[in-house]
Design an enzyme around this catalytic site. Structure first.
Site, PDB file in Angstrom:
ATOM      1  N   HIS A 191      -5.281   2.886  -4.117  1.00 13.42           N
ATOM      2  CA  HIS A 191      -5.434   3.101  -2.672  1.00 13.42           C
ATOM      3  C   HIS A 191      -5.981   4.516  -2.425  1.00 13.42           C
ATOM      4  CE1 HIS A 191      -4.936   2.094   1.471  1.00 13.42           C
ATOM      5  NE2 HIS A 191      -3.876   2.856   1.702  1.00 13.42           N
ATOM      6  N   HIS A 240       3.767  -2.058   3.399  1.00 12.54           N
ATOM      7  CA  HIS A 240       3.850  -0.707   2.852  1.00 12.54           C
ATOM      8  C   HIS A 240       5.266  -0.484   2.312  1.00 12.54           C
ATOM      9  CE1 HIS A 240       0.415  -0.351   5.606  1.00 12.54           C
ATOM     10  NE2 HIS A 240       0.035   0.690   4.890  1.00 12.54           N
ATOM     11  N   ASP A 264       0.816  -1.206   0.000  1.00 12.88           N
ATOM     12  CA  ASP A 264       0.000   0.000   0.000  1.00 12.88           C
ATOM     13  C   ASP A 264       0.853   1.261   0.000  1.00 12.88           C
ATOM     14  OD1 ASP A 264      -2.186  -1.650   0.227  1.00 12.88           O
ATOM     15  OD2 ASP A 264      -2.965  -0.724   2.052  1.00 12.88           O
TER      16      ASP A 264
END
Length: 259
Positions: free
Chosen positions: A121, A215, A70
């Site tokens: 996202h 991430h 993400d």
């Protein structure tokens, strides 16, 4: 690059999310009860005559797991792509628009060219359940348009920031042709730069049909990826993108997917 203040705000919001996602049906504070479809259910609901596999993998037989990232691209993403290429591992990237897609267009193109799934996202990491419908639409449409311009492919998947969604988000996602993808494994990389700890957290939670949330904006997380990949391969896991995980089923717009 995300500023420290912006990153800290996002991290604080993320800390409360994993406990809310412990079941296939779960409640989000101030929102509706969300019904999630498991990958195995998506596969079982595939239309008759659908291809038996997506590419070379059949997750009805293989022990599949999906690696997802993400909030990129970032200055760390090129190194991550080198690692994934070396390990021959596909991933799904849920990208932010503002300060990310617009700052690193070549990395977006590279992700798509190297066989990764490129998804959304949102544009600016707005919590979708806290903003009006028109802003939800803008948050979802802008990265879709940017990704399509760069890759020639319009995303079919999105991940709502903090995993927060409701009936309004489902409706708008459906109209835009987007399925919502949550997760079953989180390393909480925003709380630590300790790569060994991140690896440990992922390996403790990993299971068949899992969706791992990481991430690539955090360098410690990227450094943990080789060890995660090697350990899970030793356990017999096959890495796939989210569409591969659902195949021969397909992600249906407006539907939430989570193991």
């Amino acid at each position: 690059m995300i500023s420290t203040g912006k990153t800290n705000k996002r991290a604080a919001g993320l800390r409360a999310v994993p406990a809310l996602l412990a079941a296939g049906v779960f409640a989000l504070s101030g929102c509706t009860t969300v019904h999630a479809t498991a990958p195995a259910t998506a596969r079982a609901q595939a239309a008759p005559g659908a291809p038996a596999r997506f590419g070379t993998v059949d997750c009805r037989e293989a022990k599949c797991i999906a690696l997802t990232f993400d909030a990129g691209p970032s200055e760390n993403s090129a190194r991550l792509l080198d690692i994934l290429k070396e390990k021959e591992v596909p991933a799904t990237f849920f990208l932010l628009g503002k300060r990310h897609i617009e700052k690193y267009p070549d990395l977006v193109r590279r992700m798509a060219a190297e066989g990764h799934e490129v998804a959304s996202h949102t544009w600016d990491h707005q919590i979708l359940t806290r903003i009006p419908p028109q802003r939800i639409r803008e948050e979802l449409e802008r990265p879709n348009e940017a990704i399509e311009r760069l890759t020639g492919h319009r995303p079919t998947l999105m991940r709502p920031p903090q995993g927060r969604t409701d009936d309004t988000v489902h409706r708008i996602s459906r109209e835009l042709g987007l399925a919502e993808v949550l997760w079953s494994v989180t390393a909480k990389g925003y709380t630590t730069d300790d790569s060994a700890l991140i690896r440990k957290r992922v390996l403790e939670q990993a299971s068949r049909d899992g969706i791992i949330l990481l991430h690539d904006i955090y360098p410690g997380t990227v450094l943990a990826v080789p060890g995660i990949v090697d350990a899970l391969k030793q356990r017999g896991y096959v890495f796939v993108t989210v569409p591969q995980l659902l195949a021969p089923g397909k992600a249906e717009p407006g539907t939430v997917y989570r193991p």
